[in-house]
Design a protein around this motif. Sequence first.
Motif, PDB file in Angstrom:
ATOM      1  N   GLY A   1     -73.051 -17.211  -9.367  1.00  0.00           N
ATOM      2  CA  GLY A   1     -72.165 -18.472  -8.842  1.00  0.00           C
ATOM      3  C   GLY A   1     -72.719 -19.404  -8.203  1.00  0.00           C
ATOM      4  N   LYS A   2     -73.674 -20.114  -8.543  1.00  0.00           N
ATOM      5  CA  LYS A   2     -74.620 -21.021  -7.849  1.00  0.00           C
ATOM      6  C   LYS A   2     -73.735 -22.055  -7.247  1.00  0.00           C
ATOM      7  CE  LYS A   2     -78.231 -23.250  -9.116  1.00  0.00           C
ATOM      8  NZ  LYS A   2     -79.116 -23.609 -10.460  1.00  0.00           N
ATOM      9  N   VAL A   3     -72.963 -22.524  -7.991  1.00  0.00           N
ATOM     10  CA  VAL A   3     -71.980 -23.796  -7.876  1.00  0.00           C
ATOM     11  C   VAL A   3     -70.941 -23.408  -6.512  1.00  0.00           C
ATOM     12  CG1 VAL A   3     -70.477 -25.712  -8.341  1.00  0.00           C
ATOM     13  CG2 VAL A   3     -72.298 -25.005  -9.664  1.00  0.00           C
ATOM     14  N   TYR A   4     -70.321 -22.140  -6.878  1.00  0.00           N
ATOM     15  CA  TYR A   4     -69.446 -21.710  -6.054  1.00  0.00           C
ATOM     16  C   TYR A   4     -70.056 -21.371  -4.621  1.00  0.00           C
ATOM     17  CZ  TYR A   4     -65.766 -18.769  -3.714  1.00  0.00           C
ATOM     18  OH  TYR A   4     -65.000 -18.475  -2.739  1.00  0.00           O
ATOM     19  N   GLU A   5     -71.208 -20.808  -4.707  1.00  0.00           N
ATOM     20  CA  GLU A   5     -71.912 -20.546  -3.482  1.00  0.00           C
ATOM     21  C   GLU A   5     -72.261 -21.799  -2.676  1.00  0.00           C
ATOM     22  OE1 GLU A   5     -72.480 -17.586  -2.124  1.00  0.00           O
ATOM     23  OE2 GLU A   5     -71.313 -16.883  -3.904  1.00  0.00           O
ATOM     24  N   MET A   6     -72.603 -22.699  -3.310  1.00  0.00           N
ATOM     25  CA  MET A   6     -73.004 -24.071  -2.627  1.00  0.00           C
ATOM     26  C   MET A   6     -71.583 -24.620  -1.960  1.00  0.00           C
ATOM     27  SD  MET A   6     -72.317 -27.713  -2.988  1.00  0.00           S
ATOM     28  CE  MET A   6     -72.025 -27.949  -4.699  1.00  0.00           C
ATOM     29  N   ILE A   7     -70.516 -24.629  -2.446  1.00  0.00           N
ATOM     30  CA  ILE A   7     -69.349 -25.011  -2.141  1.00  0.00           C
ATOM     31  C   ILE A   7     -68.776 -24.035  -1.065  1.00  0.00           C
ATOM     32  CG2 ILE A   7     -66.661 -25.473  -2.527  1.00  0.00           C
ATOM     33  CD1 ILE A   7     -67.796 -26.234  -5.725  1.00  0.00           C
ATOM     34  N   ARG A   8     -68.929 -22.929  -1.181  1.00  0.00           N
ATOM     35  CA  ARG A   8     -68.406 -21.833  -0.179  1.00  0.00           C
ATOM     36  C   ARG A   8     -69.130 -21.965   1.074  1.00  0.00           C
ATOM     37  NH1 ARG A   8     -63.659 -19.328   0.435  1.00  0.00           N
ATOM     38  NH2 ARG A   8     -63.943 -19.990   2.379  1.00  0.00           N
ATOM     39  N   SER A   9     -70.411 -21.952   0.987  1.00  0.00           N
ATOM     40  CA  SER A   9     -71.244 -22.052   2.461  1.00  0.00           C
ATOM     41  C   SER A   9     -71.041 -23.311   2.951  1.00  0.00           C
ATOM     42  CB  SER A   9     -72.810 -21.695   1.907  1.00  0.00           C
ATOM     43  OG  SER A   9     -73.358 -22.926   1.236  1.00  0.00           O
ATOM     44  N   GLY A  10     -71.068 -24.427   2.068  1.00  0.00           N
ATOM     45  CA  GLY A  10     -70.317 -25.846   3.140  1.00  0.00           C
ATOM     46  C   GLY A  10     -69.118 -25.639   3.662  1.00  0.00           C
ATOM     47  N   VAL A  11     -68.133 -25.193   2.956  1.00  0.00           N
ATOM     48  CA  VAL A  11     -66.731 -25.079   3.821  1.00  0.00           C
ATOM     49  C   VAL A  11     -66.880 -24.188   4.836  1.00  0.00           C
ATOM     50  CG1 VAL A  11     -64.438 -24.076   2.964  1.00  0.00           C
ATOM     51  CG2 VAL A  11     -65.528 -25.584   1.360  1.00  0.00           C
ATOM     52  N   ASP A  12     -67.637 -22.990   4.481  1.00  0.00           N
ATOM     53  CA  ASP A  12     -67.780 -21.752   5.747  1.00  0.00           C
ATOM     54  C   ASP A  12     -68.410 -22.386   7.004  1.00  0.00           C
ATOM     55  OD1 ASP A  12     -66.468 -20.165   4.102  1.00  0.00           O
ATOM     56  OD2 ASP A  12     -68.046 -18.751   3.703  1.00  0.00           O
ATOM     57  N   LYS A  13     -69.243 -23.302   6.712  1.00  0.00           N
ATOM     58  CA  LYS A  13     -69.925 -24.102   7.738  1.00  0.00           C
ATOM     59  C   LYS A  13     -68.898 -25.107   8.446  1.00  0.00           C
ATOM     60  CE  LYS A  13     -74.525 -23.662   5.933  1.00  0.00           C
ATOM     61  NZ  LYS A  13     -74.999 -24.644   4.828  1.00  0.00           N
ATOM     62  N   GLY A  14     -67.640 -25.338   7.882  1.00  0.00           N
ATOM     63  CA  GLY A  14     -66.738 -26.239   8.225  1.00  0.00           C
ATOM     64  C   GLY A  14     -67.002 -27.666   7.839  1.00  0.00           C
ATOM     65  N   LEU A  15     -67.918 -27.749   6.932  1.00  0.00           N
ATOM     66  CA  LEU A  15     -68.109 -29.097   6.400  1.00  0.00           C
ATOM     67  C   LEU A  15     -66.861 -29.688   5.342  1.00  0.00           C
ATOM     68  CD1 LEU A  15     -71.741 -28.939   5.407  1.00  0.00           C
ATOM     69  CD2 LEU A  15     -70.965 -29.867   7.370  1.00  0.00           C
ATOM     70  N   LYS A  16     -66.776 -30.821   5.346  1.00  0.00           N
ATOM     71  CA  LYS A  16     -65.815 -31.369   4.172  1.00  0.00           C
ATOM     72  C   LYS A  16     -66.718 -31.964   2.987  1.00  0.00           C
ATOM     73  CE  LYS A  16     -62.264 -30.517   6.867  1.00  0.00           C
ATOM     74  NZ  LYS A  16     -61.231 -29.631   6.750  1.00  0.00           N
ATOM     75  N   LEU A  17     -66.276 -31.705   1.809  1.00  0.00           N
ATOM     76  CA  LEU A  17     -66.892 -32.064   0.652  1.00  0.00           C
ATOM     77  C   LEU A  17     -66.145 -33.031  -0.215  1.00  0.00           C
ATOM     78  CD1 LEU A  17     -68.203 -29.410   1.521  1.00  0.00           C
ATOM     79  CD2 LEU A  17     -68.374 -28.919  -0.838  1.00  0.00           C
ATOM     80  N   HIS A  18     -66.909 -33.836  -0.835  1.00  0.00           N
ATOM     81  CA  HIS A  18     -66.212 -35.105  -1.582  1.00  0.00           C
ATOM     82  C   HIS A  18     -66.911 -34.629  -3.150  1.00  0.00           C
ATOM     83  CE1 HIS A  18     -66.309 -38.828  -3.695  1.00  0.00           C
ATOM     84  NE2 HIS A  18     -65.260 -38.812  -3.113  1.00  0.00           N
ATOM     85  N   PHE A  19     -65.963 -34.897  -4.103  1.00  0.00           N
ATOM     86  CA  PHE A  19     -66.335 -34.718  -5.488  1.00  0.00           C
ATOM     87  C   PHE A  19     -65.986 -36.061  -6.001  1.00  0.00           C
ATOM     88  CE2 PHE A  19     -65.603 -29.781  -6.079  1.00  0.00           C
ATOM     89  CZ  PHE A  19     -66.653 -29.529  -5.362  1.00  0.00           C
ATOM     90  N   THR A  20     -66.951 -36.593  -6.938  1.00  0.00           N
ATOM     91  CA  THR A  20     -66.763 -37.890  -7.631  1.00  0.00           C
ATOM     92  C   THR A  20     -66.081 -37.568  -8.945  1.00  0.00           C
ATOM     93  OG1 THR A  20     -68.211 -39.104  -6.396  1.00  0.00           O
ATOM     94  CG2 THR A  20     -67.627 -40.007  -8.634  1.00  0.00           C
ATOM     95  N   LEU A  21     -65.021 -37.982  -9.414  1.00  0.00           N
ATOM     96  CA  LEU A  21     -64.347 -37.815 -10.822  1.00  0.00           C
ATOM     97  C   LEU A  21     -64.945 -38.958 -11.771  1.00  0.00           C
ATOM     98  CD1 LEU A  21     -62.660 -36.318 -12.852  1.00  0.00           C
ATOM     99  CD2 LEU A  21     -60.709 -37.681 -11.876  1.00  0.00           C
ATOM    100  N   VAL A  22     -65.391 -38.490 -12.773  1.00  0.00           N
ATOM    101  CA  VAL A  22     -65.905 -39.256 -13.917  1.00  0.00           C
ATOM    102  C   VAL A  22     -65.069 -39.102 -15.277  1.00  0.00           C
ATOM    103  CG1 VAL A  22     -67.691 -40.245 -15.159  1.00  0.00           C
ATOM    104  CG2 VAL A  22     -68.364 -39.570 -12.971  1.00  0.00           C
ATOM    105  N   ASP A  23     -64.376 -40.029 -15.795  1.00  0.00           N
ATOM    106  CA  ASP A  23     -63.540 -39.744 -16.543  1.00  0.00           C
ATOM    107  C   ASP A  23     -64.341 -40.314 -18.082  1.00  0.00           C
ATOM    108  OD1 ASP A  23     -61.773 -39.599 -18.880  1.00  0.00           O
ATOM    109  OD2 ASP A  23     -60.070 -40.138 -17.680  1.00  0.00           O
ATOM    110  N   PRO A  24     -64.827 -39.612 -18.831  1.00  0.00           N
ATOM    111  CA  PRO A  24     -65.894 -40.119 -19.939  1.00  0.00           C
ATOM    112  C   PRO A  24     -65.177 -41.106 -20.927  1.00  0.00           C
ATOM    113  CG  PRO A  24     -66.062 -37.755 -19.860  1.00  0.00           C
ATOM    114  CD  PRO A  24     -64.907 -38.215 -19.058  1.00  0.00           C
TER     115      PRO A  24
END
Length: 246
Positions: A1-24
């Motif tokens: 789970g590369k993407v999960y790991e990326m998100i989890r490690s960011g969150v565990d470091k206390g970072l806040k993340l942003h996702f951009t939604l694109v509706d095709p």
Amino acid sequence: GKVYEMIRSGVDKGLKLHFTLVDPEKIENLKEFSNALRKVVDAGTDAILVGGSLQVYVDDVERIVKLVEEFNVPSILFPGNPMGLARNADAILFISLLNSDDPYYIVGAHVTAAPLIKRIGLEVLPTGYIVVGNANTSVSVIGKARPLPYDKPGIGVAYALAAKFLGMKFVYLEAGSGAPQPVPPYFVEKVKKAIDDTILIVGGGIRDYSKALEIVNAGADIIVTGTVVEEKIDDAIKIISAIKKK
Ligand code: 1GP
């Protein structure tokens, strides 16, 4: 789970993340879209969600995902139904719309999609999806949801805990794209306190950075914005910068 790991490690470091939604469905001009993408990626968006309630043909989803490949950011499918399964994406938010009246949106579509997901080898991000607020949003109408009232965060807590206990890695509070009001911070706060380290995504109707900050301060780990990227890219950049400074 590369993407999960990326998100989890960011969150565990206390970072806040942003996702951009694109509706095709809403992309008319690929060149303009690519310019907007460059701006949100430069501002620090962490992933691109591709999908929407009214799905378009898989070719359209693949085309958008291909464009995202040019940027250094993962693409995550956010499908309204199994038509949104593009094989070139990095992962899929496997969303169960928990407060739908129709079992199709809770588990039915998933049964259709699961063997295909396995075959094309997409990373799966198991997500309890909870529609909150206004009943007139596309997600609510198409997904036959009974949106939770904003003044009843206790019901949100109950749904979110059920998602956590079912083993879902993410809880997503969805006000619906273009919602008149985003999920209120007190609602977010109660849910986050209850689910603790389960990752909390909040989206729908977030148009300005002060609201986005209130929502992350209340406990959201990830903020999703779509409409503001399409309509007011400068405000989207302000939102992303504000979140990334947290
Ligand atoms: C993602 O549906 C939302 O959760 C996106 O909503 O288009 O209102 O940003 P907006």
